[in-house]
Motif scaffolding. Structure first.
Motif, PDB file in Angstrom:
ATOM      1  N   ILE A  89       0.835  -1.203   0.000  1.00 54.20           N
ATOM      2  CA  ILE A  89       0.000   0.000   0.000  1.00 54.20           C
ATOM      3  C   ILE A  89       0.869   1.251   0.000  1.00 54.20           C
ATOM      4  CG2 ILE A  89      -0.251   0.294   2.502  1.00 54.20           C
ATOM      5  CD1 ILE A  89      -3.116   0.652  -0.026  1.00 54.20           C
ATOM      6  N   ARG A  90       2.107   1.120   0.486  1.00 57.16           N
ATOM      7  CA  ARG A  90       3.044   2.246   0.466  1.00 57.16           C
ATOM      8  C   ARG A  90       3.782   2.360  -0.863  1.00 57.16           C
ATOM      9  NH1 ARG A  90       3.671   4.675   5.369  1.00 57.16           N
ATOM     10  NH2 ARG A  90       3.087   3.510   7.255  1.00 57.16           N
ATOM     11  N   GLY A  91       3.485   1.443  -1.789  1.00 56.34           N
ATOM     12  CA  GLY A  91       4.068   1.532  -3.113  1.00 56.34           C
ATOM     13  C   GLY A  91       5.376   0.801  -3.291  1.00 56.34           C
ATOM     14  N   GLU A  92       5.759  -0.014  -2.307  1.00 59.66           N
ATOM     15  CA  GLU A  92       7.024  -0.738  -2.410  1.00 59.66           C
ATOM     16  C   GLU A  92       6.892  -1.904  -3.376  1.00 59.66           C
ATOM     17  OE1 GLU A  92       9.723  -3.614   0.457  1.00 59.66           O
ATOM     18  OE2 GLU A  92       8.860  -1.796   1.345  1.00 59.66           O
ATOM     19  N   ASN A  93       7.926  -2.111  -4.175  1.00 60.26           N
ATOM     20  CA  ASN A  93       7.972  -3.270  -5.060  1.00 60.26           C
ATOM     21  C   ASN A  93       8.476  -4.456  -4.246  1.00 60.26           C
ATOM     22  OD1 ASN A  93       8.176  -5.132  -7.103  1.00 60.26           O
ATOM     23  ND2 ASN A  93       9.825  -4.086  -8.203  1.00 60.26           N
ATOM     24  N   VAL A  94       7.591  -5.357  -3.855  1.00 62.42           N
ATOM     25  CA  VAL A  94       7.950  -6.425  -2.923  1.00 62.42           C
ATOM     26  C   VAL A  94       8.688  -7.571  -3.597  1.00 62.42           C
ATOM     27  CG1 VAL A  94       6.074  -5.865  -1.357  1.00 62.42           C
ATOM     28  CG2 VAL A  94       5.683  -7.522  -3.185  1.00 62.42           C
ATOM     29  N   GLY A  95       8.632  -7.657  -4.924  1.00 62.91           N
ATOM     30  CA  GLY A  95       9.331  -8.733  -5.618  1.00 62.91           C
ATOM     31  C   GLY A  95       8.765 -10.097  -5.270  1.00 62.91           C
ATOM     32  N   ARG A  96       9.652 -11.091  -5.199  1.00 60.62           N
ATOM     33  CA  ARG A  96       9.216 -12.449  -4.881  1.00 60.62           C
ATOM     34  C   ARG A  96       8.963 -12.572  -3.388  1.00 60.62           C
ATOM     35  NH1 ARG A  96      12.982 -16.916  -7.611  1.00 60.62           N
ATOM     36  NH2 ARG A  96      11.271 -18.183  -6.758  1.00 60.62           N
ATOM     37  N   VAL A  97       7.930 -13.315  -3.032  1.00 61.39           N
ATOM     38  CA  VAL A  97       7.596 -13.542  -1.626  1.00 61.39           C
ATOM     39  C   VAL A  97       7.521 -15.045  -1.374  1.00 61.39           C
ATOM     40  CG1 VAL A  97       6.329 -11.370  -1.473  1.00 61.39           C
ATOM     41  CG2 VAL A  97       5.095 -13.479  -2.038  1.00 61.39           C
ATOM     42  N   HIS A  98       7.423 -15.404  -0.111  1.00 56.14           N
ATOM     43  CA  HIS A  98       7.308 -16.815   0.263  1.00 56.14           C
ATOM     44  C   HIS A  98       6.069 -17.418  -0.390  1.00 56.14           C
ATOM     45  CE1 HIS A  98       6.672 -20.371   2.794  1.00 56.14           C
ATOM     46  NE2 HIS A  98       7.953 -20.276   3.127  1.00 56.14           N
ATOM     47  N   PRO A  99       6.141 -18.674  -0.835  1.00 54.34           N
ATOM     48  CA  PRO A  99       4.972 -19.305  -1.481  1.00 54.34           C
ATOM     49  C   PRO A  99       3.693 -19.212  -0.655  1.00 54.34           C
ATOM     50  CG  PRO A  99       6.904 -20.690  -1.768  1.00 54.34           C
ATOM     51  CD  PRO A  99       7.317 -19.563  -0.853  1.00 54.34           C
ATOM     52  N   ASP A 100       3.808 -19.240   0.685  1.00 59.10           N
ATOM     53  CA  ASP A 100       2.612 -19.124   1.523  1.00 59.10           C
ATOM     54  C   ASP A 100       1.955 -17.758   1.377  1.00 59.10           C
ATOM     55  OD1 ASP A 100       3.060 -21.663   2.438  1.00 59.10           O
ATOM     56  OD2 ASP A 100       3.906 -21.044   4.374  1.00 59.10           O
ATOM     57  N   LEU A 101       2.746 -16.732   1.031  1.00 54.02           N
ATOM     58  CA  LEU A 101       2.229 -15.369   0.925  1.00 54.02           C
ATOM     59  C   LEU A 101       1.860 -14.984  -0.497  1.00 54.02           C
ATOM     60  CD1 LEU A 101       4.620 -13.382   3.311  1.00 54.02           C
ATOM     61  CD2 LEU A 101       2.301 -14.188   3.776  1.00 54.02           C
ATOM     62  N   GLU A 102       2.297 -15.764  -1.463  1.00 54.65           N
ATOM     63  CA  GLU A 102       2.059 -15.389  -2.862  1.00 54.65           C
ATOM     64  C   GLU A 102       0.573 -15.193  -3.193  1.00 54.65           C
ATOM     65  OE1 GLU A 102       2.759 -14.437  -6.890  1.00 54.65           O
ATOM     66  OE2 GLU A 102       3.862 -14.238  -5.014  1.00 54.65           O
ATOM     67  N   PRO A 103      -0.339 -16.066  -2.733  1.00 53.90           N
ATOM     68  CA  PRO A 103      -1.761 -15.812  -3.021  1.00 53.90           C
ATOM     69  C   PRO A 103      -2.246 -14.480  -2.455  1.00 53.90           C
ATOM     70  CG  PRO A 103      -1.445 -18.060  -2.249  1.00 53.90           C
ATOM     71  CD  PRO A 103      -0.152 -17.348  -2.010  1.00 53.90           C
ATOM     72  N   TYR A 104      -1.760 -14.112  -1.272  1.00 58.71           N
ATOM     73  CA  TYR A 104      -2.144 -12.836  -0.682  1.00 58.71           C
ATOM     74  C   TYR A 104      -1.578 -11.668  -1.491  1.00 58.71           C
ATOM     75  CZ  TYR A 104      -3.505 -15.602   3.401  1.00 58.71           C
ATOM     76  OH  TYR A 104      -4.100 -16.512   4.247  1.00 58.71           O
ATOM     77  N   ARG A 105      -0.353 -11.827  -1.963  1.00 58.29           N
ATOM     78  CA  ARG A 105       0.256 -10.756  -2.767  1.00 58.29           C
ATOM     79  C   ARG A 105      -0.544 -10.526  -4.048  1.00 58.29           C
ATOM     80  NH1 ARG A 105       2.682  -9.710  -7.123  1.00 58.29           N
ATOM     81  NH2 ARG A 105       2.562 -11.879  -7.804  1.00 58.29           N
ATOM     82  N   VAL A 106      -0.907 -11.606  -4.722  1.00 61.84           N
ATOM     83  CA  VAL A 106      -1.648 -11.498  -5.987  1.00 61.84           C
ATOM     84  C   VAL A 106      -3.004 -10.837  -5.753  1.00 61.84           C
ATOM     85  CG1 VAL A 106      -2.789 -12.829  -7.796  1.00 61.84           C
ATOM     86  CG2 VAL A 106      -0.480 -13.448  -7.061  1.00 61.84           C
ATOM     87  N   LEU A 107      -3.706 -11.252  -4.726  1.00 63.49           N
ATOM     88  CA  LEU A 107      -5.045 -10.726  -4.483  1.00 63.49           C
ATOM     89  C   LEU A 107      -5.005  -9.292  -3.960  1.00 63.49           C
ATOM     90  CD1 LEU A 107      -6.672 -13.938  -3.027  1.00 63.49           C
ATOM     91  CD2 LEU A 107      -7.295 -12.795  -5.150  1.00 63.49           C
ATOM     92  N   PHE A 108      -4.005  -8.950  -3.143  1.00 67.60           N
ATOM     93  CA  PHE A 108      -3.906  -7.570  -2.675  1.00 67.60           C
ATOM     94  C   PHE A 108      -3.558  -6.650  -3.841  1.00 67.60           C
ATOM     95  CE2 PHE A 108      -2.124  -3.926  -0.368  1.00 67.60           C
ATOM     96  CZ  PHE A 108      -3.104  -3.733   0.595  1.00 67.60           C
ATOM     97  N   ALA A 109      -2.724  -7.111  -4.750  1.00 67.92           N
ATOM     98  CA  ALA A 109      -2.419  -6.328  -5.949  1.00 67.92           C
ATOM     99  C   ALA A 109      -3.679  -6.112  -6.776  1.00 67.92           C
ATOM    100  CB  ALA A 109      -1.344  -7.035  -6.774  1.00 67.92           C
ATOM    101  N   ASP A 110      -4.537  -7.127  -6.834  1.00 71.28           N
ATOM    102  CA  ASP A 110      -5.796  -6.997  -7.562  1.00 71.28           C
ATOM    103  C   ASP A 110      -6.699  -5.973  -6.885  1.00 71.28           C
ATOM    104  OD1 ASP A 110      -7.594  -7.948  -9.702  1.00 71.28           O
ATOM    105  OD2 ASP A 110      -8.810  -8.727  -8.051  1.00 71.28           O
ATOM    106  N   PHE A 111      -6.733  -5.989  -5.537  1.00 67.90           N
ATOM    107  CA  PHE A 111      -7.491  -4.980  -4.794  1.00 67.90           C
ATOM    108  C   PHE A 111      -6.992  -3.571  -5.122  1.00 67.90           C
ATOM    109  CE2 PHE A 111      -6.794  -2.331  -0.960  1.00 67.90           C
ATOM    110  CZ  PHE A 111      -8.075  -1.832  -0.797  1.00 67.90           C
ATOM    111  N   LEU A 112      -5.683  -3.380  -5.105  1.00 64.82           N
ATOM    112  CA  LEU A 112      -5.113  -2.060  -5.403  1.00 64.82           C
ATOM    113  C   LEU A 112      -5.476  -1.610  -6.813  1.00 64.82           C
ATOM    114  CD1 LEU A 112      -1.537  -2.383  -3.821  1.00 64.82           C
ATOM    115  CD2 LEU A 112      -3.547  -1.225  -2.878  1.00 64.82           C
ATOM    116  N   LEU A 113      -5.502  -2.546  -7.744  1.00 65.57           N
ATOM    117  CA  LEU A 113      -5.829  -2.212  -9.130  1.00 65.57           C
ATOM    118  C   LEU A 113      -7.297  -1.843  -9.283  1.00 65.57           C
ATOM    119  CD1 LEU A 113      -4.883  -2.167 -12.129  1.00 65.57           C
ATOM    120  CD2 LEU A 113      -5.605  -4.562 -12.260  1.00 65.57           C
ATOM    121  N   LYS A 114      -8.187  -2.601  -8.658  1.00 67.06           N
ATOM    122  CA  LYS A 114      -9.618  -2.414  -8.869  1.00 67.06           C
ATOM    123  C   LYS A 114     -10.243  -1.339  -7.988  1.00 67.06           C
ATOM    124  CE  LYS A 114     -10.397  -7.042 -10.686  1.00 67.06           C
ATOM    125  NZ  LYS A 114     -11.054  -8.362 -10.511  1.00 67.06           N
TER     126      LYS A 114
END
Length: 278
Positions: free
Chosen positions: A100-125
């Motif tokens: 939300i602060r605009g940081e490019n988080v890059g690759r994350v732990h596989p457990d967090l990847e679904p959250y990263r994808v969906l939060f990015a979708d929230f930010l976009l929509k």
């Protein structure tokens, strides 16, 4: 003003006044913990039973060597599950703040990847504008404090739906991220407490009055989906939180003072004939 620190006392979190360390206010979530939750008894029993059935040979072997160890292993099922979920939630919250602060988080732990994808979708929509994040809401008036997730500006159309091109009406929302299996009603108590606080205190110790917000929302995000849901934070909801604040005083302080020492008692413990013969 210095940084707000926290301490754990008797299972509750307390926030320490940055300039007067003798002042310690209970955390918002510790106050809300005064709500009765009878369903937790059945949930804990279910987890324990499932663990026992799913690992019968292992538990049997353990019990043969160390009965108490097997008991401790089974009764700790709900505690271990809660810790695992809390750890995932904490890491997800850290990820959301960075994003939300605009940081490019890059690759994350596989457990967090679904959250990263969906939060990015929230930010976009939704395309929100960040106003504040992870600051402390402080209420000297009602003596509580707590760390909130974010205050966001979003733009809504006439139907209350987000307009990611920011063509709608701008509104300021207190927003909480939730990664639990479901959204629960007590989030309204939590967010009402934040929005009715007196001050915001930043990590650097600077403070300012809590800004006026137009409403509140919870972003419920799981590995499968996300949903932004409006939450009531009106005076009625806040009054229920204040009731729990009083209950907290009863539980932590007053309840320990209401029963005094015995002013009369039996002179000796009765010993039955059976006990004497034994």
């Amino acid at each position: 003003m210095g940084t707000v620190r926290t301490v754990q006392r008797g299972g509750s979190r307390f926030y320490i006044h940055p300039e007067r360390p003798e002042i310690k206010f209970p955390g918002v979530t510790s106050v809300i913990a005064m709500l009765p939750k009878p369903f937790l008894v059945f949930w804990s029993a279910k987890l324990t039973a499932e663990l026992a059935v799913d690992s019968l040979p292992f538990v049997q072997q353990m019990a043969e060597r160390d009965r108490q160890g097997a008991i401790d292993y089974l009764k700790g099922a709900s505690r271990r599950y809660t810790k695992i979920r809390a750890d995932v939630g904490s890491r997800a919250h850290d990820l959301f703040e960075r994003m939300i602060r605009g940081e490019n988080v890059g690759r994350v732990h596989p457990d967090l990847e679904p959250y990263r994808v969906l939060f990015a979708d929230f930010l976009l929509k939704v395309n929100p504008e960040l106003i504040r994040a992870e600051d402390v809401a402080w209420s000297s008036t009602h003596e509580y404090a707590g760390s909130f997730d974010a205050i966001l500006r979003v733009w809504l159309d006439e139907d209350g739906k987000p307009t990611p091109d920011r063509s709608g009406t701008a509104v300021v929302l207190m927003v909480d991220w939730k990664t639990s299996a479901a959204t629960y009603a007590d989030v309204a108590l939590q967010m009402a407490a934040y929005t009715h606080a007196d001050l915001i205190i930043a990590p650097d110790g600077s403070s300012e009055p809590m800004p006026e917000v137009d409403g509140a929302a919870v972003l419920h995000i799981t590995p499968d989906q996300w949903a932004l849901k409006p939450v009531r934070i009106d005076a009625e909801v806040f009054d229920f939180f204040l009731t729990l604040r009083k209950v907290f005083v009863w539980d932590r302080n007053v309840s320990k003072t209401v029963i005094g020492r015995a002013i009369a008692s039996s002179s000796q413990k009765l010993v039955t004939g059976t006990q004497r013969r034994a």
